[in-house]
Design an enzyme around this catalytic site. Sequence first.
Site, PDB file in Angstrom:
ATOM      1  N   SER A  21       0.821  -1.209   0.000  1.00 17.84           N
ATOM      2  CA  SER A  21       0.000   0.000   0.000  1.00 17.84           C
ATOM      3  C   SER A  21       0.859   1.265   0.000  1.00 17.84           C
ATOM      4  O   SER A  21       1.860   1.363   0.713  1.00 17.84           O
ATOM      5  CB  SER A  21      -0.914   0.015   1.227  1.00 17.84           C
ATOM      6  OG  SER A  21      -1.604   1.243   1.323  1.00 17.84           O
ATOM      7  N   LEU A  22       0.426   2.242  -0.798  1.00 16.78           N
ATOM      8  CA  LEU A  22       1.104   3.547  -0.839  1.00 16.78           C
ATOM      9  C   LEU A  22       0.464   4.547   0.116  1.00 16.78           C
ATOM     10  O   LEU A  22       0.945   5.674   0.241  1.00 16.78           O
ATOM     11  CB  LEU A  22       1.057   4.108  -2.260  1.00 16.78           C
ATOM     12  CG  LEU A  22       1.694   3.247  -3.352  1.00 16.78           C
ATOM     13  CD1 LEU A  22       1.570   3.937  -4.708  1.00 16.78           C
ATOM     14  CD2 LEU A  22       3.148   2.943  -3.038  1.00 16.78           C
ATOM     15  N   THR A  73      -9.675  -1.444   4.633  1.00 20.70           N
ATOM     16  CA  THR A  73      -9.735  -1.969   3.266  1.00 20.70           C
ATOM     17  C   THR A  73     -10.124  -3.445   3.303  1.00 20.70           C
ATOM     18  O   THR A  73     -10.487  -3.972   4.359  1.00 20.70           O
ATOM     19  CB  THR A  73      -8.407  -1.721   2.523  1.00 20.70           C
ATOM     20  OG1 THR A  73      -8.581  -2.000   1.135  1.00 20.70           O
ATOM     21  CG2 THR A  73      -7.270  -2.561   3.076  1.00 20.70           C
ATOM     22  N   LYS A  77     -14.425  -3.671   4.940  1.00 18.48           N
ATOM     23  CA  LYS A  77     -15.175  -2.420   4.774  1.00 18.48           C
ATOM     24  C   LYS A  77     -16.627  -2.524   5.223  1.00 18.48           C
ATOM     25  O   LYS A  77     -17.199  -1.535   5.689  1.00 18.48           O
ATOM     26  CB  LYS A  77     -15.099  -1.945   3.321  1.00 18.48           C
ATOM     27  CG  LYS A  77     -13.735  -1.440   2.921  1.00 18.48           C
ATOM     28  CD  LYS A  77     -13.739  -0.902   1.495  1.00 18.48           C
ATOM     29  CE  LYS A  77     -12.362  -0.410   1.096  1.00 18.48           C
ATOM     30  NZ  LYS A  77     -12.364   0.185  -0.258  1.00 18.48           N
ATOM     31  N   ASN A  98     -14.446   3.067   4.698  1.00 16.35           N
ATOM     32  CA  ASN A  98     -13.008   2.954   4.458  1.00 16.35           C
ATOM     33  C   ASN A  98     -12.201   3.877   5.363  1.00 16.35           C
ATOM     34  O   ASN A  98     -10.978   3.865   5.327  1.00 16.35           O
ATOM     35  CB  ASN A  98     -12.665   3.238   2.991  1.00 16.35           C
ATOM     36  CG  ASN A  98     -12.617   4.721   2.678  1.00 16.35           C
ATOM     37  OD1 ASN A  98     -13.476   5.494   3.126  1.00 16.35           O
ATOM     38  ND2 ASN A  98     -11.617   5.145   1.923  1.00 16.35           N
ATOM     39  N   ASP A 113     -13.941   6.729  -0.506  1.00 16.91           N
ATOM     40  CA  ASP A 113     -13.698   6.094  -1.811  1.00 16.91           C
ATOM     41  C   ASP A 113     -14.541   6.748  -2.904  1.00 16.91           C
ATOM     42  O   ASP A 113     -14.044   7.064  -3.986  1.00 16.91           O
ATOM     43  CB  ASP A 113     -14.032   4.601  -1.757  1.00 16.91           C
ATOM     44  CG  ASP A 113     -12.974   3.783  -1.051  1.00 16.91           C
ATOM     45  OD1 ASP A 113     -11.801   4.188  -1.047  1.00 16.91           O
ATOM     46  OD2 ASP A 113     -13.322   2.719  -0.500  1.00 16.91           O
ATOM     47  N   GLY A 137     -18.268  -4.336 -12.966  1.00 20.74           N
ATOM     48  CA  GLY A 137     -17.910  -4.598 -11.578  1.00 20.74           C
ATOM     49  C   GLY A 137     -18.919  -4.017 -10.611  1.00 20.74           C
ATOM     50  O   GLY A 137     -19.264  -2.835 -10.691  1.00 20.74           O
ATOM     51  N   ALA A 141     -15.490  -1.614  -4.895  1.00 19.00           N
ATOM     52  CA  ALA A 141     -15.096  -0.460  -5.708  1.00 19.00           C
ATOM     53  C   ALA A 141     -16.244  -0.022  -6.599  1.00 19.00           C
ATOM     54  O   ALA A 141     -16.474   1.178  -6.793  1.00 19.00           O
ATOM     55  CB  ALA A 141     -13.870  -0.805  -6.552  1.00 19.00           C
ATOM     56  N   GLY A 252      -6.541   5.068 -12.598  1.00 18.49           N
ATOM     57  CA  GLY A 252      -7.029   4.843 -11.241  1.00 18.49           C
ATOM     58  C   GLY A 252      -6.263   5.569 -10.159  1.00 18.49           C
ATOM     59  O   GLY A 252      -6.643   5.513  -8.981  1.00 18.49           O
TER      60      GLY A 252
END
Length: 286
Positions: A21-22, A73, A77, A98, A113, A137, A141, A252
């Site tokens: 994760s960033l 995450t 969630k 989140n 999000d 989807g 998300a 993204g």
Amino acid sequence: MTETLLKPLKAGLIGAGIQASLTPAMHMREGAAQGLAYEYELIDLTRLGAGPDDLPQLLDEAERRGLCGLNITHPCKQLVIPFLDELSDEARDLGAVNTVVLKAGRRIGHNTDWWGFAESFRRGLPDVVLTHAVQLGAGGAGVATAYAILSMGLASLTVFDREIERAEALASSMSPLFPQARIAAGTSLPSAMETADGLIHATPTGMTKYPGMPLPAELIEPRHWVAEVVYFPLETKLLAEARRRGCDTLDGGGMAVFQAVGAFRLFTGREPDAARMLAHFKALTA
């Protein structure tokens, strides 16, 4: 600088398999730029040998250690909601959290999000037509991106998912929230793309672990705009193909950054510099 600003802040991220994760880097770099003593840790269920059933203990421990907030995450969630004291309107609408603010003994759940996607879309695709969009989807998300694009005034959304029940559930949950829009589970992707202005991709396809295209390339036409949620890598096969065909595109990365912008604001009470966070993200993913 006041004593309040010098007080160390601690936050964290709870999820499974989150070592790449960033989010910690984005939060701590922005905190440092604002003169905050800000620590952000990973609470990785996989590393801890823990699971969603351990959420109550992890929340209690975060409060005991004085964390000001937690990002949440996969796969927590939805599962975290019963252990919170309060939900923002958006978190309640989405049925997903989140971001949890820990303050004065209370746990308040938010969802940044959807706002992250909306803000990225406004900046990256400001002038596109929002009459009819196709979304691929209907998972976590997908719920956020659907809520975001409908909040921006989309008139018609057709949702596709490998599990038709999930697409139908998303349509059913969003329709009462946006009664002015037509929201439906799709049955024919080629037919839907023929009438769509744009495409939202909200599945893992295109990630390093799941390479490939989420739909046949020939369904993409130059008049379509294409918005992606995948950011590992930033240049997915879908985006590369869409750009080759002359489409307006959105990667993204913006959603990833702006959800962090929203969480930083909630955790610290400070206004983050979005441009600086975007630049840092681009440096991290270069």
